[in-house]
Design a protein around this motif. Structure first.
Motif, PDB file in Angstrom:
ATOM      1  N   SER A 283     -20.595 -25.235  22.880  1.00  0.00           N
ATOM      2  CA  SER A 283     -20.759 -24.103  21.970  1.00  0.00           C
ATOM      3  C   SER A 283     -21.247 -24.531  20.588  1.00  0.00           C
ATOM      4  O   SER A 283     -22.228 -23.992  20.061  1.00  0.00           O
ATOM      5  CB  SER A 283     -19.438 -23.340  21.832  1.00  0.00           C
ATOM      6  OG  SER A 283     -19.549 -22.312  20.866  1.00  0.00           O
TER       7      SER A 283
ATOM      8  N   HIS B 164     -24.803 -23.574  18.676  1.00  0.00           N
ATOM      9  CA  HIS B 164     -24.821 -22.800  17.435  1.00  0.00           C
ATOM     10  C   HIS B 164     -25.115 -23.677  16.216  1.00  0.00           C
ATOM     11  O   HIS B 164     -25.653 -23.187  15.214  1.00  0.00           O
ATOM     12  CB  HIS B 164     -23.502 -22.050  17.287  1.00  0.00           C
ATOM     13  CG  HIS B 164     -23.304 -20.997  18.343  1.00  0.00           C
ATOM     14  ND1 HIS B 164     -22.628 -21.244  19.513  1.00  0.00           N
ATOM     15  CD2 HIS B 164     -23.728 -19.716  18.421  1.00  0.00           C
ATOM     16  CE1 HIS B 164     -22.625 -20.154  20.263  1.00  0.00           C
ATOM     17  NE2 HIS B 164     -23.289 -19.216  19.627  1.00  0.00           N
TER      18      HIS B 164
ATOM     19  N   ASP C  43     -28.241 -17.946  24.325  1.00  0.00           N
ATOM     20  CA  ASP C  43     -26.843 -17.662  23.998  1.00  0.00           C
ATOM     21  C   ASP C  43     -26.196 -16.764  25.049  1.00  0.00           C
ATOM     22  O   ASP C  43     -25.023 -16.938  25.392  1.00  0.00           O
ATOM     23  CB  ASP C  43     -26.749 -17.009  22.619  1.00  0.00           C
ATOM     24  CG  ASP C  43     -25.375 -17.191  21.986  1.00  0.00           C
ATOM     25  OD1 ASP C  43     -24.809 -18.297  22.119  1.00  0.00           O
ATOM     26  OD2 ASP C  43     -24.864 -16.247  21.360  1.00  0.00           O
TER      27      ASP C  43
ATOM     28  N   TRP D  95     -22.819 -17.768  27.224  1.00  0.00           N
ATOM     29  CA  TRP D  95     -21.599 -16.960  27.284  1.00  0.00           C
ATOM     30  C   TRP D  95     -21.224 -16.587  28.718  1.00  0.00           C
ATOM     31  O   TRP D  95     -20.058 -16.291  29.000  1.00  0.00           O
ATOM     32  CB  TRP D  95     -21.765 -15.691  26.452  1.00  0.00           C
ATOM     33  CG  TRP D  95     -21.405 -15.870  25.015  1.00  0.00           C
ATOM     34  CD1 TRP D  95     -22.206 -16.352  24.019  1.00  0.00           C
ATOM     35  CD2 TRP D  95     -20.148 -15.581  24.401  1.00  0.00           C
ATOM     36  NE1 TRP D  95     -21.530 -16.379  22.825  1.00  0.00           N
ATOM     37  CE2 TRP D  95     -20.264 -15.909  23.028  1.00  0.00           C
ATOM     38  CE3 TRP D  95     -18.940 -15.072  24.863  1.00  0.00           C
ATOM     39  CZ2 TRP D  95     -19.209 -15.750  22.126  1.00  0.00           C
ATOM     40  CZ3 TRP D  95     -17.895 -14.911  23.965  1.00  0.00           C
ATOM     41  CH2 TRP D  95     -18.036 -15.249  22.614  1.00  0.00           C
TER      42      TRP D  95
ATOM     43  N   PRO E 272     -18.891 -16.263  14.225  1.00  0.00           N
ATOM     44  CA  PRO E 272     -20.141 -16.455  13.471  1.00  0.00           C
ATOM     45  C   PRO E 272     -19.902 -16.828  12.012  1.00  0.00           C
ATOM     46  O   PRO E 272     -20.715 -17.541  11.414  1.00  0.00           O
ATOM     47  CB  PRO E 272     -20.848 -15.099  13.596  1.00  0.00           C
ATOM     48  CG  PRO E 272     -19.772 -14.123  13.918  1.00  0.00           C
ATOM     49  CD  PRO E 272     -18.757 -14.877  14.710  1.00  0.00           C
TER      50      PRO E 272
ATOM     51  N   GLN F  52     -21.899 -11.749  23.688  1.00  0.00           N
ATOM     52  CA  GLN F  52     -20.522 -11.384  24.018  1.00  0.00           C
ATOM     53  C   GLN F  52     -20.448 -10.011  24.668  1.00  0.00           C
ATOM     54  O   GLN F  52     -19.628  -9.791  25.568  1.00  0.00           O
ATOM     55  CB  GLN F  52     -19.652 -11.420  22.761  1.00  0.00           C
ATOM     56  CG  GLN F  52     -18.162 -11.357  23.058  1.00  0.00           C
ATOM     57  CD  GLN F  52     -17.310 -11.608  21.824  1.00  0.00           C
ATOM     58  OE1 GLN F  52     -17.804 -11.612  20.703  1.00  0.00           O
ATOM     59  NE2 GLN F  52     -16.032 -11.819  22.028  1.00  0.00           N
TER      60      GLN F  52
ATOM     61  N   ASN G  88     -24.431 -13.411  18.790  1.00  0.00           N
ATOM     62  CA  ASN G  88     -23.059 -13.363  19.288  1.00  0.00           C
ATOM     63  C   ASN G  88     -22.720 -11.974  19.819  1.00  0.00           C
ATOM     64  O   ASN G  88     -22.033 -11.829  20.841  1.00  0.00           O
ATOM     65  CB  ASN G  88     -22.092 -13.752  18.173  1.00  0.00           C
ATOM     66  CG  ASN G  88     -20.811 -14.360  18.703  1.00  0.00           C
ATOM     67  OD1 ASN G  88     -20.843 -15.315  19.471  1.00  0.00           O
ATOM     68  ND2 ASN G  88     -19.684 -13.804  18.310  1.00  0.00           N
TER      69      ASN G  88
END
Length: 494
Positions: free
Chosen positions: A373, A377, A275, A279, A144, A403, A399
């Motif tokens: 990705s 972002h 997001d 992931w 990030p 994640q 994130n």
């Protein structure tokens, strides 16, 4: 100027690096910034993924047998890394707007280099798990933070290309991890009583630590907290003017009311969902190596060498997805194309009973899952470009949530004992990649409707103006207007 979703230009089909409205002085500055920032970010991401992916290569390169890992130790070690990375990000939810980025990233880089080195001495699962946690912890802020830096210097239509070049460090790190392990196994195994996989961790640390130290001098920081070593006052003035004239807010500190504003924003939660889907849309990174090993045709060095094929192809996939987003069709369709290719990969592996060349095709194309990705972002960076406080918090928060979801989905969907056919895993990844396409279009549709004048007639503060990429940009209010929440500019990219 025609409306489109990439670099501002008179004709939509004209591919060009700079915008038509960039002055010669601005072009000179952009080139200088590109040459300073992007190569260093690329190298650091290569090293990060070299360190991160060496676990899979060590596992098939002798660690499994030497340490007696015959159960689900591999996926559990991968999970320990994720736990460290998720927990390590929490403090950075609040500090990006307070701490200089050219101190944060290099400092963490050096620490993760030390944690990488420690893995060479592991003699048990518990010890290796502790080291993997530390590697994740010290790598936590990197992803990030880099996106925050990119969004602090570049305009919306400029981010994906730079982010794409940076992100090729991921497949290159995976590729070279296999080559390093293969070389260590063939040439260093037994030297000074150490196995080849242990030498790999030593080599990785020797590369990582000096590169981290160089960052103190190379990284430009952000415009409000700059590193003045390479960019002079004139450079920063040009950068500030070119962002100011397009409505980018460059300074701000995260406060409690910003967090309340973020949590009440509908588009924020859609971004979180997208997001999470991103992931979880890719197959487990070790699946290809485990399949190769299950064939019982190749020794460990050959398995690691063949394992470099998918990341090598991933370099091209990443560049194509990100450059096409900026220069051709915008983030929504770049995400759609890349996710469509990833869906095909997941479908082939889900069916499984296909000719072996089809499996080779599928495994070699899983790079599409991560290729988008920087498109995604970069899009988030642009959506929140008028608020560094909200942008910094959002980049870290999404994130963390995304994640952290992989910490348990990996264990449930890709337990090592089910290798090489992960039926649940490939089913899960297929559903995620399909949903990602839908989610991206829903987000874009929501943003379009929010900036539609007819949809904002009841909002006195709404203001629709031309954006820097030729599409419209609306300023909207989220949450209860009676609380006088600061409005957030939303940019729709179709």
């Amino acid at each position: 100027m025609a409306s489109h979703s990439g670099v501002p230009r008179q004709k939509w089909w004209k591919i060009q690096w700079f915008s038509d409205d960039d002055t010669p002085e601005e072009k000179k500055f952009i080139t200088k910034l590109d040459l300073i920032l992007i190569p260093y970010l690329f190298v650091t991401y290569w090293v990060k993924n070299l360190d991160q992916n060496n676990l899979n290569n060590a596992y098939v390169g002798g660690m499994k047998e030497e340490l007696g890992f015959y159960g689900n130790e591999l996926i559990r070690l991968q999970t320990m890394y994720i736990i460290g990375a998720v927990l390590g990000q929490i403090p950075f939810l609040f500090v990006f707007t307070y701490w200089p980025m050219h101190w944060v990233i290099p400092g963490m880089d050096v620490c993760w280099g030390v944690a990488t080195l420690l893995q060479y001495r592991a003699n048990s699962f518990a010890e290796m798990a502790a080291y993997r946690f530390l590697v994740g912890w010290f790598e936590a802020a990197y992803f990030p933070a880099v996106h925050y830096i990119l969004g602090s210097w570049y305009r919306g239509h400029e981010i994906s290309r730079r982010g794409g070049i940076w992100y090729t460090g991921l497949p290159l790190g995976t590729l070279t991890a296999g080559l390093v392990q293969a070389g260590a196994t063939q040439r260093l195994d037994g030297v000074h009583g150490l196995s080849g996989w242990r030498w790999m961790y030593i080599i990785c640390a020797i590369v990582t630590i000096p590169i981290g130290m160089i960052g103190y001098f190379i990284l430009p920081g952000t415009l409000d907290k700059p590193n003045k070593f390479l960019l002079n006052d004139h450079d920063r003035l040009i950068a500030r003017k070119r962002l100011d004239k397009k409505g980018y807010k460059l300074q701000g500190s995260l406060k409690l009311h910003h967090i309340k504003q973020i949590m009440s924003s509908k588009h924020f939660w859609i971004v979180v969902l997208v997001d999470v889907l991103f992931w979880n849309a890719g197959i487990n990174s070790g699946a290809f190596l485990l399949w190769l090993k299950s064939l019982k045709r190749y020794d460990s060095a050959t398995v690691n060498e063949y394992g470099t094929i998918p990341p090598a192809m991933g370099i091209f996939f990443t560049l194509f997805a990100n450059f096409s987003s900026d220069l051709l069709w915008g983030p929504v369709w770049a995400i759609t194309f890349a996710s469509g290719m990833n869906t095909l990969t997941n479908l082939i592996l889900l069916i499984w009973n296909v000719p072996e060349p089809a499996k080779w095709f599928a495994y070699c194309n899983y790079g599409w899952s991560y290729a988008l990705s920087s498109v995604l972002h970069g899009w988030v960076n642009n959506i929140l470009r008028d608020s560094p406080e909200i942008r910094s918090f959002t980049l870290v928060f999404i994130n963390i949530i995304a994640q952290s979801s992989t910490a348990w989905t990996g264990i449930l969907a890709y337990p090592t004992v089910e290798a090489p056919r992960f039926l649940n895993g490939y089913s899960f990844s297929f559903s995620m990649s399909t949903s990602l396409i839908i989610g991206a279009h829903l987000l874009n549709l929501y943003l379009k409707r929010r900036r539609d004048p007819n949809a904002t007639q009841s909002t006195p503060t709404a203001d629709v103006e031309g954006s820097d990429d030729g599409s419209s940009q609306g300023q909207i209010e989220e949450g209860d207007q009676s609380k006088s929440l600061q409005s957030t500019q939303i940019k729709s990219v179709s």
